[in-house]
Motif scaffolding. Structure first.
Motif: not given
Length: 341
Positions: A138-146
């Motif tokens: 699982a890649g974890i990116y810099d998008d804000p938490p949904d």
């Protein structure tokens, strides 16, 4: 197998006990750490560490002692319950040991939780997990938490219910602060609501959100936007006594009215426009600004921005004019413009 960001939230909340392992990787160490903490807590429970059902291994140690991972995965705890092995800071040098452990995994063994930094698509570590039938990458990116991630944080903090408007404010806050800060704010919110069974409201969120250092200026700007002429002079005097300069007041006024203008012209309406404001607006201030944008309308806000620009040029070009008096007069002009119907 690859695990999408959307599916990861569900898996972290309800991990599959017979899954061999999960690789969490990404450039933001805080985001990866938050995911790892939540996953391990869900796997082994809150007492897994003290009951020695959780083993931690540094990724660098596997290069010197690759058998350590296999031993930890197969070890039997004195306490009943699921077990996990966390390898932190895994690199390509750790891939052979991790691959070997995955190949020997049997039901009842400890689940491997591997965390790493940014990994390219051709990374051996990624390929090992992405190609494994019983493991996830699982890649974890810099998008804000949904929304799903925020709801998971709320559950983890023990917060019962939150109103729709309160959740909207948390979503806005998630786009303005780091995930670690958001988690701390939600923990504060849970403490703030302790013993109160009613759903958390925007006012509750505002009470624990990062405090504004410009509350006095905000009060003045709301008074101007709401055409409260009698309050302008005393508030300007108070800010002046606190050492606030006219140029700073002008900048703050411009920011406030630009927000109102952006909200007024938003295709989704002022409420949608205010929701997109950065930094976000919370609680009662949000509703006030929505009403202000609706009351002023785009045309008068354009006129107001013209007055503010003219005032800014005057303040910056003239050293002899009493600057605070110039600014106060501009604020009164704005309030009078807002009073027109």
């Amino acid at each position: 197998m690859k695990l999408s960001p959307r599916d990861l939230a569900g898996y972290v909340a309800r991990p599959e006990p017979d899954r061999a392992g999960v690789l969490l990787y990404g450039g933001d160490a805080m985001r990866v750490s938050l995911r790892r903490q939540a996953l391990i807590k869900a796997l082994v429970g809150p007492k897994g560490d003290e009951e020695m059902r959780l083993t931690r291994i540094a990724g660098a140690d596997l290069r010197r002692d690759p058998a350590a991972l296999m031993d930890a995965m197969k070890a039997i705890s004195m306490y009943p319950g699921p077990r996990a092995v966390h390898v932190e800071g895994a690199t390509e040098q750790a891939a052979p040991a991790i691959t070997a452990a995955l190949a020997e995994f049997q039901p009842g063994d400890a689940t491997l939780v591997i965390t790493a930094g940014s990994l390219a698509a051709r990374s051996g570590l990624r390929k090992t997990f992405e190609g494994h039938k019983n493991a996830y990458a699982a890649g974890i990116y810099d998008d804000p938490p949904d929304r799903a991630e925020i709801e998971a944080m709320l559950r983890s903090a023990g917060l019962g219910e939150i109103s729709r408007e309160g959740m909207t404010d948390l979503n806005d806050l998630a786009r303005a602060v780091d995930p670690g800060d958001l988690a701390q704010i939600i923990e504060k919110l849970a403490v703030y609501k302790h013993g109160d069974p009613s759903p958390a409201t925007p006012e509750d969120v505002a009470a624990v959100a990062p405090a504004s250092t410009e509350a006095e200026l905000d009060t003045l700007l709301h008074a101007v936007a709401e055409a409260d002429l009698q309050r302008i002079a005393p508030l300007v005097a108070r800010l002046s006594d606190q050492g606030e300069g006219a140029v700073r007041l002008c900048i703050g006024t411009a920011q406030h009215f630009r927000r109102l203008y952006t909200a007024a012209i938003d295709p989704g309406g002022p409420a949608a426009g205010i929701s997109r404001a950065r930094p976000p607006v919370f609680g009662p201030a949000r509703n006030r600004m929505i009403r202000q944008a609706q009351s002023w309308g785009a045309m008068r806000l354009e006129t107001a921005l013209g007055i503010i620009t003219e005032t800014d040029l005057t303040l910056r070009s003239s050293q002899k004019a009493p600057q605070m008096a110039v600014m106060e007069r501009a604020l009164i002009r704005l309030a009078m413009l807002g009073a027109q119907r």
